[in-house]
Write an enzyme that holds these catalytic residues in place. Structure first.
Site, mmCIF file in Angstrom:
data_model
loop_
_atom_site.group_PDB
_atom_site.id
_atom_site.type_symbol
_atom_site.label_atom_id
_atom_site.label_comp_id
_atom_site.label_asym_id
_atom_site.label_seq_id
_atom_site.Cartn_x
_atom_site.Cartn_y
_atom_site.Cartn_z
ATOM 1 N N CYS A 2 38.780 92.875 28.517
ATOM 2 C CA CYS A 2 39.528 92.612 27.278
ATOM 3 C C CYS A 2 39.206 93.657 26.222
ATOM 4 O O CYS A 2 40.093 94.137 25.517
ATOM 5 C CB CYS A 2 39.204 91.217 26.744
ATOM 6 S SG CYS A 2 39.662 89.891 27.872
ATOM 7 N N HIS A 3 37.938 94.012 26.122
ATOM 8 C CA HIS A 3 37.477 94.946 25.104
ATOM 9 C C HIS A 3 37.906 96.387 25.398
ATOM 10 O O HIS A 3 38.294 97.119 24.492
ATOM 11 C CB HIS A 3 35.952 94.862 25.001
ATOM 12 C CG HIS A 3 35.364 95.656 23.888
ATOM 13 N ND1 HIS A 3 35.546 95.330 22.565
ATOM 14 C CD2 HIS A 3 34.595 96.767 23.890
ATOM 15 C CE1 HIS A 3 34.910 96.202 21.799
ATOM 16 N NE2 HIS A 3 34.328 97.081 22.581
#
Length: 158
Positions: A49-50
């Site tokens: 996600c990051h």
């Protein structure tokens, strides 16, 4: 029950970090009378996600806005402090509204959980606050899930 196209969004309260501290925003505050591209991710600062999802949202922000979107929002089952810090770290500014759904109330009501509380990666536009399209990704965590540009290209906001 998974929400589907044409359904009204469930009433919920989100936590959003502001300059004055955490604030509560309702479903209507965020969605009523607006076109919103909502992206759900399993968690702030998680590797994929990051490193993949948030950057791809930012890289495609103009394309998303060109489709008539008023607000780009990202939701995860983190609190307002974590979502605020993640947004600041990602330099979200006013580009992406970072929504904390710490108790997974909204995520669960939408049918987006994959293990009881963690949201599936998904993208969907909502208009006033009715679901106009929906795309879910990765029922299980994967090392190389699809990136956000794929759902952006499949969503029509007309």
């Amino acid at each position: 029950m998974t929400i589907k196209v044409g359904d009204k969004l469930p009433e919920s309260k989100f936590r959003v970090m502001t300059a004055e501290g955490p604030q509560v925003k309702t479903t209507d505050d965020i969605f009523k009378g607006k076109k919103v591209a909502l992206f759900a991710v399993p968690g702030a600062y998680t590797g994929t996600c990051h490193k993949m999802h948030m950057p791809s949202i930012f890289l495609n922000a103009y394309a998303i806005k060109d489709k008539g979107v008023d607000t780009i929002a990202c939701i995860s089952v983190n609190d307002a402090f974590v979502m605020g810090a993640w947004g600041k770290d990602q330099k979200a500014g006013d580009t992406v509204l970072m929504l904390g759904d710490g108790n997974a109330e909204f995520t669960t009501a939408m049918g987006l959980t994959m293990d009881g509380s963690t949201p599936r990666r998904s993208a969907a536009p909502r208009t006033d606050p009715v679901v106009t399209a929906s795309k879910k990704y990765c029922k299980r965590r994967a090392l190389k899930p699809p990136s956000i540009p794929t759902p952006i290209s499949t969503i029509s906001l007309n």
